[in-house]
Design an enzyme around this catalytic site. Sequence first.
Site, PDB file in Angstrom:
ATOM      1  N   LYS A 258      -8.958  26.748 -35.256  1.00 37.39           N
ATOM      2  CA  LYS A 258      -9.001  25.484 -36.007  1.00 37.39           C
ATOM      3  C   LYS A 258      -8.804  24.303 -35.054  1.00 37.39           C
ATOM      4  CE  LYS A 258      -5.481  23.856 -38.375  1.00 37.39           C
ATOM      5  NZ  LYS A 258      -4.368  23.825 -39.325  1.00 37.39           N
TER       6      LYS A 258
ATOM      7  N   ASP B 127      -9.136  24.009 -42.438  1.00 40.63           N
ATOM      8  CA  ASP B 127      -7.693  23.888 -42.695  1.00 40.63           C
ATOM      9  C   ASP B 127      -7.429  24.235 -44.167  1.00 40.63           C
ATOM     10  OD1 ASP B 127      -8.493  21.713 -44.187  1.00 40.63           O
ATOM     11  OD2 ASP B 127      -7.013  20.337 -43.338  1.00 40.63           O
TER      12      ASP B 127
END
Length: 263
Positions: free
Chosen positions: A143, A161
Amino acid sequence: MVAKAAAPISAKAARKLAAETPLGLKRRVRRMARLLAEAHPDAHCELNHSNPLELSVATILSAQSTDKLVNEVTPKLFARYRTAADYAGADRAELEDLLRPTGFFRNKTDSLIKLGQALVERFDGEVPKRIEYLVTLPGIGRKTANVILGNAFGVPGITVDTHFQRLVHRWRWTDETDPVKIESVVGQLVARRDWTMLSHRVIFHGRRVCHARKPACGACTLARDCPSYGVGPTDPAVAAGLLKGPRVAELAELAELAGAPVP
Ligand code: SF4
């Protein structure tokens, strides 16, 4: 992190989805992406930074924290630590003190020192521009790597996320719960050049409209294309009260123009 599966949807929405072809899904996704662009023209990376190292550091600090808190800490931090070598040779107590407001400051101090060391030892002190190298660095998962690629290097990346996971499940873009698989599925539905901005817009929508607990369905411009329409209040007046951020009036107006789904 493993995401929860999506909440149930109405029987009518389920029937519509069952009849949706792969091409129909792609078209719906692209339509929603366009509406998101219209709804959130101010979407951007909310972590202040001026180079890849600063963004890497800010993204590590944002774990279990808010972008606002991180932005309060980083001006002093970035003025004191300018290079990877500065982090590699940091005085732990001093760095911990600076990072304390962001929470988990001992772990984060550890990550930043190790990040500095790894950058100096393996990358000449520079943040690498490729995901396969970025994910080998301390404190940087996939991420974070995508945030860095997309926002510091202009290389398209999808940031999965918690907002992104919740919303793509509500929209039934995918049922996958593994972030890497979500990234791959969404990556095939949306043009590569749009990945970074789509990520920002989805996250903005999650923060301002489609909240985890009470999504503002009645004031959502995506309502017609969203199979989960109705999981939050559909009365426009009630829903408008749930909108957040500086563009509440514009968001409510866009939703009104888009109209509610036909019952
Ligand atoms: S209609 Fe409701 S569930 Fe769907 S995106 Fe909008 S706020 Fe979220």
